[in-house]
Motif scaffolding. Structure first.
Motif, PDB file in Angstrom:
ATOM      1  N   ASP A 105       0.820  -1.206   0.000  1.00 31.63           N
ATOM      2  CA  ASP A 105       0.000   0.000   0.000  1.00 31.63           C
ATOM      3  C   ASP A 105       0.859   1.263   0.000  1.00 31.63           C
ATOM      4  O   ASP A 105       2.059   1.227   0.307  1.00 31.63           O
ATOM      5  CB  ASP A 105      -0.912   0.009   1.223  1.00 31.63           C
ATOM      6  CG  ASP A 105      -2.058  -0.986   1.113  1.00 31.63           C
ATOM      7  OD1 ASP A 105      -2.205  -1.618   0.043  1.00 31.63           O
ATOM      8  OD2 ASP A 105      -2.803  -1.148   2.100  1.00 31.63           O
ATOM      9  N   LEU A 106       0.209   2.368  -0.326  1.00 32.54           N
ATOM     10  CA  LEU A 106       0.852   3.670  -0.211  1.00 32.54           C
ATOM     11  C   LEU A 106       0.997   4.039   1.260  1.00 32.54           C
ATOM     12  O   LEU A 106       0.167   3.689   2.094  1.00 32.54           O
ATOM     13  CB  LEU A 106       0.036   4.744  -0.920  1.00 32.54           C
ATOM     14  CG  LEU A 106      -0.091   4.643  -2.442  1.00 32.54           C
ATOM     15  CD1 LEU A 106      -0.981   5.760  -2.964  1.00 32.54           C
ATOM     16  CD2 LEU A 106       1.275   4.693  -3.116  1.00 32.54           C
ATOM     17  N   GLY A 107       2.065   4.750   1.554  1.00 35.23           N
ATOM     18  CA  GLY A 107       2.238   5.266   2.902  1.00 35.23           C
ATOM     19  C   GLY A 107       1.610   6.639   3.036  1.00 35.23           C
ATOM     20  O   GLY A 107       0.958   7.144   2.119  1.00 35.23           O
ATOM     21  N   ASN A 108       1.794   7.250   4.197  1.00 31.40           N
ATOM     22  CA  ASN A 108       1.313   8.610   4.440  1.00 31.40           C
ATOM     23  C   ASN A 108       2.481   9.406   5.020  1.00 31.40           C
ATOM     24  O   ASN A 108       2.828   9.217   6.177  1.00 31.40           O
ATOM     25  CB  ASN A 108       0.136   8.598   5.421  1.00 31.40           C
ATOM     26  CG  ASN A 108      -0.446   9.984   5.632  1.00 31.40           C
ATOM     27  OD1 ASN A 108      -0.235  10.881   4.816  1.00 31.40           O
ATOM     28  ND2 ASN A 108      -1.135  10.179   6.740  1.00 31.40           N
ATOM     29  N   PRO A 109       3.118  10.237   4.176  1.00 32.62           N
ATOM     30  CA  PRO A 109       2.732  10.667   2.832  1.00 32.62           C
ATOM     31  C   PRO A 109       3.017   9.591   1.778  1.00 32.62           C
ATOM     32  O   PRO A 109       3.863   8.726   1.993  1.00 32.62           O
ATOM     33  CB  PRO A 109       3.596  11.907   2.599  1.00 32.62           C
ATOM     34  CG  PRO A 109       4.840  11.645   3.397  1.00 32.62           C
ATOM     35  CD  PRO A 109       4.363  10.922   4.633  1.00 32.62           C
ATOM     36  N   PRO A 110       2.330   9.684   0.642  1.00 36.38           N
ATOM     37  CA  PRO A 110       2.453   8.648  -0.392  1.00 36.38           C
ATOM     38  C   PRO A 110       3.653   8.860  -1.311  1.00 36.38           C
ATOM     39  O   PRO A 110       3.533   8.760  -2.533  1.00 36.38           O
ATOM     40  CB  PRO A 110       1.134   8.773  -1.148  1.00 36.38           C
ATOM     41  CG  PRO A 110       0.815  10.228  -1.080  1.00 36.38           C
ATOM     42  CD  PRO A 110       1.284  10.674   0.278  1.00 36.38           C
ATOM     43  N   TRP A 111       4.806   9.154  -0.719  1.00 34.58           N
ATOM     44  CA  TRP A 111       6.010   9.436  -1.495  1.00 34.58           C
ATOM     45  C   TRP A 111       7.159   8.596  -0.964  1.00 34.58           C
ATOM     46  O   TRP A 111       7.193   8.220   0.205  1.00 34.58           O
ATOM     47  CB  TRP A 111       6.388  10.931  -1.416  1.00 34.58           C
ATOM     48  CG  TRP A 111       5.268  11.826  -1.803  1.00 34.58           C
ATOM     49  CD1 TRP A 111       4.458  12.546  -0.970  1.00 34.58           C
ATOM     50  CD2 TRP A 111       4.791  12.081  -3.127  1.00 34.58           C
ATOM     51  NE1 TRP A 111       3.515  13.238  -1.686  1.00 34.58           N
ATOM     52  CE2 TRP A 111       3.689  12.971  -3.018  1.00 34.58           C
ATOM     53  CE3 TRP A 111       5.180  11.653  -4.397  1.00 34.58           C
ATOM     54  CZ2 TRP A 111       2.992  13.427  -4.125  1.00 34.58           C
ATOM     55  CZ3 TRP A 111       4.483  12.118  -5.504  1.00 34.58           C
ATOM     56  CH2 TRP A 111       3.406  12.997  -5.356  1.00 34.58           C
ATOM     57  N   ILE A 112       8.131   8.345  -1.806  1.00 32.07           N
ATOM     58  CA  ILE A 112       9.304   7.579  -1.412  1.00 32.07           C
ATOM     59  C   ILE A 112      10.260   8.513  -0.679  1.00 32.07           C
ATOM     60  O   ILE A 112      10.646   9.564  -1.200  1.00 32.07           O
ATOM     61  CB  ILE A 112       9.965   6.958  -2.647  1.00 32.07           C
ATOM     62  CG1 ILE A 112       9.008   5.931  -3.278  1.00 32.07           C
ATOM     63  CG2 ILE A 112      11.301   6.310  -2.299  1.00 32.07           C
ATOM     64  CD1 ILE A 112       9.376   5.505  -4.666  1.00 32.07           C
ATOM     65  N   SER A 113      10.651   8.134   0.535  1.00 33.29           N
ATOM     66  CA  SER A 113      11.424   9.038   1.388  1.00 33.29           C
ATOM     67  C   SER A 113      12.915   8.757   1.389  1.00 33.29           C
ATOM     68  O   SER A 113      13.668   9.402   2.104  1.00 33.29           O
ATOM     69  CB  SER A 113      10.902   8.969   2.829  1.00 33.29           C
ATOM     70  OG  SER A 113      11.330   7.789   3.474  1.00 33.29           O
TER      71      SER A 113
END
Length: 292
Positions: free
Chosen positions: A112-120
């Motif tokens: 699933d996407l994380g929160n935020p939905p960006w690769i960190s």
């Protein structure tokens, strides 16, 4: 428009399909899923081997999944011309008696996407590594198993961040016995090698900062290296054009545990070392055999 384009290139999820299956390699496996502490559902496979030794394999970021890397759908600029299947080294490790957990980090593959939905580039994905280790540690079949971490690129960075979380991180798991860190990557070195004009670099960094809530240029896992508490093998291609080799040496020097360094003389491609893992998996198994 340019800011969004550059930021998308660096941190936007996508282009990381799960392109093969353990059954393609005649492996006994089961599909699994588990949740991180911040509520993200991760999905993967357990490649079934012995119950006493488990490798947790964490892939690299942006264009990769638990399967590895495929050039399909990557446009004109491709990291590697052929599929790099991480099931190759999983099969070898399995044949050496290891169970292997392969999973997709948040925002990759089928997770699933994380929160935020960006690769960190590691800080948020550290929670995924912790969740994977906890999943194995709490599994009735593997609760007494020794664990080895095979952490690749952003996976190595995420694992290092996870060691820096104190009692909430990987240091609370005495069943982790060893780690292999493959090409731990400094974000700023990668962007510099990419050769973006300064104005595009600054615009992209500003947009990424808005999306992530921190600055990728200043956020660093270096202070956490000294907290890695298990024997570690660092693997790096001498001819990798996308990194600062002095930084990789610094990563190794900052480790305060039993350690080895494997410098590879491969082609002038960052992905050459990722392909090497599947074509020359013996050093991986030999290192884990010493400690697990």
């Amino acid at each position: 428009m340019f800011a969004k384009m550059v930021s998308d290139m660096m941190i936007k999820p996508g282009n990381s399909p799960v392109f093969d299956q353990p059954a393609d390699f005649s492996l006994d496996y089961e599909d699994v899923e588990f949740k991180t502490r911040d509520g993200v559902t991760l999905r993967g496979w357990i490649i079934k081997g012995g119950n006493d030794k488990v490798i947790v394999q964490t892939h690299f970021g942006v264009q990769c999944s638990r399967s590895g890397y495929t050039p399909e759908g990557k446009g004109r600029i491709k990291m590697w011309k052929e599929n790099i299947s991480f099931l190759r080294q999983a099969k070898y490790l399995n044949e050496r008696g290891y169970t292997v957990l392969m999973y997709d980090m948040r925002n990759h593959g089928e997770s699933d996407l994380g929160n935020p939905p960006w690769i960190s580039w590691g800080p948020n994905e550290a929670e995924d590594v912790i969740a994977a280790v906890d999943f194995i540690s709490s599994n009735p079949v593997y609760k007494d198993a020794s664990i080895g971490l095979l952490s690749i690129c952003m996976g190595a960075v995420a694992s290092t961040y996870a060691y820096g979380k104190g009692d909430a991180g990987l240091r609370k798991y005495p069943n982790i016995k060893a780690m292999i860190a493959v090409q731990p990557l400094n974000y700023r070195a990668f962007v510099k090698a990419f050769g973006l004009p300064g104005f595009l670099d600054k615009a992209g960094s500003k947009k990424s900062r808005e999306r992530l809530g921190f600055d990728l240029d200043t956020k660093t896992f270096v202070p956490d290296i000294k907290h890695v508490s298990v024997p570690t093998l660092v693997i790096q291609n001498n001819n990798d054009p996308w990194t600062d080799l002095d930084f990789v040496q610094h990563y190794y020097d900052e480790l305060h545990v039993e350690k080895d360094m494997l410098w590879l003389d491969l082609s002038k491609d960052r992905a050459a070392a990722y392909d090497y893992l599947g074509t020359n998996p013996e050093p991986l198994a030999d290192f884990f055999d010493r400690y697990l």
